[in-house]
Design a protein around this motif. Structure first.
Motif, PDB file in Angstrom:
ATOM      1  N   MET A   1      15.417 -46.135 -57.188  1.00 37.43           N
ATOM      2  CA  MET A   1      15.084 -47.462 -57.664  1.00 37.43           C
ATOM      3  C   MET A   1      15.141 -47.478 -59.193  1.00 37.43           C
ATOM      4  N   THR A   2      15.488 -48.636 -59.726  1.00 34.83           N
ATOM      5  CA  THR A   2      15.612 -48.761 -61.171  1.00 34.83           C
ATOM      6  C   THR A   2      14.240 -48.825 -61.826  1.00 34.83           C
ATOM      7  N   ASN A   3      14.247 -48.676 -63.123  1.00 36.24           N
ATOM      8  CA  ASN A   3      13.014 -48.815 -63.885  1.00 36.24           C
ATOM      9  C   ASN A   3      12.898 -50.246 -64.374  1.00 36.24           C
ATOM     10  N   LEU A   4      12.146 -51.041 -63.685  1.00 36.20           N
ATOM     11  CA  LEU A   4      11.927 -52.432 -64.045  1.00 36.20           C
ATOM     12  C   LEU A   4      10.964 -52.481 -65.230  1.00 36.20           C
ATOM     13  N   PRO A   5      11.295 -53.229 -66.284  1.00 34.09           N
ATOM     14  CA  PRO A   5      10.350 -53.335 -67.394  1.00 34.09           C
ATOM     15  C   PRO A   5       9.012 -53.894 -66.908  1.00 34.09           C
ATOM     16  N   GLU A   6       7.929 -53.331 -67.391  1.00 30.45           N
ATOM     17  CA  GLU A   6       6.591 -53.757 -66.963  1.00 30.45           C
ATOM     18  C   GLU A   6       6.372 -55.241 -67.219  1.00 30.45           C
ATOM     19  N   SER A   7       6.906 -55.770 -68.320  1.00 32.88           N
ATOM     20  CA  SER A   7       6.724 -57.190 -68.627  1.00 32.88           C
ATOM     21  C   SER A   7       7.392 -58.078 -67.575  1.00 32.88           C
ATOM     22  N   THR A   8       8.547 -57.659 -67.072  1.00 33.89           N
ATOM     23  CA  THR A   8       9.239 -58.420 -66.028  1.00 33.89           C
ATOM     24  C   THR A   8       8.458 -58.356 -64.732  1.00 33.89           C
ATOM     25  N   LEU A   9       7.968 -57.167 -64.392  1.00 33.44           N
ATOM     26  CA  LEU A   9       7.167 -57.030 -63.180  1.00 33.44           C
ATOM     27  C   LEU A   9       5.911 -57.895 -63.269  1.00 33.44           C
ATOM     28  N   GLU A  10       5.234 -57.881 -64.392  1.00 33.92           N
ATOM     29  CA  GLU A  10       4.016 -58.688 -64.550  1.00 33.92           C
ATOM     30  C   GLU A  10       4.330 -60.178 -64.411  1.00 33.92           C
ATOM     31  N   ARG A  11       5.470 -60.609 -64.948  1.00 35.32           N
ATOM     32  CA  ARG A  11       5.870 -62.014 -64.809  1.00 35.32           C
ATOM     33  C   ARG A  11       6.129 -62.369 -63.347  1.00 35.32           C
ATOM     34  N   LEU A  12       6.768 -61.475 -62.612  1.00 35.07           N
ATOM     35  CA  LEU A  12       7.017 -61.705 -61.188  1.00 35.07           C
ATOM     36  C   LEU A  12       5.711 -61.755 -60.402  1.00 35.07           C
ATOM     37  N   ILE A  13       4.787 -60.869 -60.722  1.00 35.10           N
ATOM     38  CA  ILE A  13       3.492 -60.847 -60.024  1.00 35.10           C
ATOM     39  C   ILE A  13       2.739 -62.149 -60.279  1.00 35.10           C
ATOM     40  N   GLU A  14       2.666 -62.570 -61.521  1.00 32.82           N
ATOM     41  CA  GLU A  14       1.955 -63.811 -61.840  1.00 32.82           C
ATOM     42  C   GLU A  14       2.629 -65.013 -61.191  1.00 32.82           C
ATOM     43  N   THR A  15       3.956 -64.998 -61.126  1.00 36.86           N
ATOM     44  CA  THR A  15       4.696 -66.086 -60.488  1.00 36.86           C
ATOM     45  C   THR A  15       4.396 -66.131 -58.991  1.00 36.86           C
ATOM     46  N   ALA A  16       4.398 -64.981 -58.330  1.00 31.17           N
ATOM     47  CA  ALA A  16       4.087 -64.924 -56.895  1.00 31.17           C
ATOM     48  C   ALA A  16       2.640 -65.337 -56.628  1.00 31.17           C
ATOM     49  N   ARG A  17       1.730 -64.913 -57.487  1.00 34.55           N
ATOM     50  CA  ARG A  17       0.324 -65.312 -57.322  1.00 34.55           C
ATOM     51  C   ARG A  17       0.177 -66.829 -57.473  1.00 34.55           C
ATOM     52  N   ALA A  18       0.883 -67.409 -58.422  1.00 35.64           N
ATOM     53  CA  ALA A  18       0.779 -68.847 -58.655  1.00 35.64           C
ATOM     54  C   ALA A  18       1.376 -69.652 -57.510  1.00 35.64           C
ATOM     55  N   VAL A  19       2.555 -69.277 -57.032  1.00 39.62           N
ATOM     56  CA  VAL A  19       3.202 -70.046 -55.962  1.00 39.62           C
ATOM     57  C   VAL A  19       2.445 -69.894 -54.645  1.00 39.62           C
ATOM     58  N   ARG A  20       1.737 -68.801 -54.486  1.00 33.92           N
ATOM     59  CA  ARG A  20       0.920 -68.561 -53.297  1.00 33.92           C
ATOM     60  C   ARG A  20      -0.071 -69.707 -53.081  1.00 33.92           C
ATOM     61  N   LEU A  21      -0.550 -70.284 -54.169  1.00 36.86           N
ATOM     62  CA  LEU A  21      -1.533 -71.365 -54.072  1.00 36.86           C
ATOM     63  C   LEU A  21      -0.929 -72.649 -53.508  1.00 36.86           C
ATOM     64  N   ASN A  22       0.391 -72.728 -53.438  1.00 34.65           N
ATOM     65  CA  ASN A  22       1.072 -73.890 -52.861  1.00 34.65           C
ATOM     66  C   ASN A  22       1.332 -73.736 -51.366  1.00 34.65           C
ATOM     67  N   ALA A  23       0.968 -72.604 -50.800  1.00 32.34           N
ATOM     68  CA  ALA A  23       1.254 -72.346 -49.385  1.00 32.34           C
ATOM     69  C   ALA A  23       0.628 -73.419 -48.494  1.00 32.34           C
ATOM     70  N   TYR A  24       1.307 -73.676 -47.395  1.00 32.32           N
ATOM     71  CA  TYR A  24       0.783 -74.574 -46.373  1.00 32.32           C
ATOM     72  C   TYR A  24       0.289 -73.690 -45.236  1.00 32.32           C
ATOM     73  N   ALA A  25      -1.009 -73.413 -45.232  1.00 31.39           N
ATOM     74  CA  ALA A  25      -1.594 -72.491 -44.253  1.00 31.39           C
ATOM     75  C   ALA A  25      -2.903 -73.049 -43.700  1.00 31.39           C
ATOM     76  N   PRO A  26      -2.859 -74.249 -43.082  1.00 32.85           N
ATOM     77  CA  PRO A  26      -4.095 -74.861 -42.603  1.00 32.85           C
ATOM     78  C   PRO A  26      -4.703 -74.148 -41.393  1.00 32.85           C
ATOM     79  N   TYR A  27      -3.932 -73.357 -40.695  1.00 34.45           N
ATOM     80  CA  TYR A  27      -4.414 -72.702 -39.484  1.00 34.45           C
ATOM     81  C   TYR A  27      -5.011 -71.333 -39.785  1.00 34.45           C
ATOM     82  N   SER A  28      -4.277 -70.506 -40.490  1.00 33.88           N
ATOM     83  CA  SER A  28      -4.736 -69.137 -40.759  1.00 33.88           C
ATOM     84  C   SER A  28      -5.564 -69.028 -42.037  1.00 33.88           C
ATOM     85  N   LYS A  29      -5.377 -69.962 -42.946  1.00 39.08           N
ATOM     86  CA  LYS A  29      -6.002 -69.873 -44.278  1.00 39.08           C
ATOM     87  C   LYS A  29      -5.563 -68.606 -45.009  1.00 39.08           C
TER      88      LYS A  29
END
Length: 134
Positions: A1-29
């Motif tokens: 696997m390549t060496n992903l810059p930590e700043s890029t990984l952190e941006r991806l993590i924050e992006t995934a955490r943010a979009v997670r809040l838009n999930a439509y999960a009324p049944y499972s929560k």
């Protein structure tokens, strides 16, 4: 696997955490977010979408990969998946196959906790050993 810059990984993590809040999960929560980095450096996102007819629900990874393809991306270089709580989640079987078909040899898959720094780095072979690939 390549060496992903930590700043890029952190941006991806924050992006995934943010979009997670838009999930439509009324049944499972159970809200899930995913962020995909393609070969051109574009980030595509997705969140899970449940449905009253359970088999029709869609995983965050599938939505993010579909968004990547719809935006013109051809190769998934990195994918970050964030679930609810402090448990690390991995892709379901169907999403493992989707990732394998759109991944390159050194695609990095990160399973990350909702909060804190806990994460696990996986390869495509880790999540789908001997998988079917074109």
């Amino acid at each position: 696997m390549t060496n992903l810059p930590e700043s890029t990984l952190e941006r991806l993590i924050e992006t995934a955490r943010a979009v997670r809040l838009n999930a439509y999960a009324p049944y499972s929560k159970f809200w899930v977010g995913a962020a995909v980095l393609d070969e051109g450096g574009t980030i595509s996102v997705g969140c899970n979408m449940e449905n009253g007819a359970y088999p029709l629900g869609t995983c965050a990874e599938a939505v993010a990969l579909g968004s990547m393809v719809a935006s013109g991306g051809k190769e998934c270089r990195v994918i970050v998946i964030v679930g609810t709580g402090d448990t690390l989640i991995t892709p379901c079987g169907g999403c493992r196959q989707r990732i394998a078909e759109l991944a390159v040899a050194d695609t990095e898959i990160y399973c990350v906790a909702e909060t804190g720094d806990e994460r696990k780095k996986l390869s495509v072979d880790d999540v789908l050993p001997n998988g079917f690939r074109l």
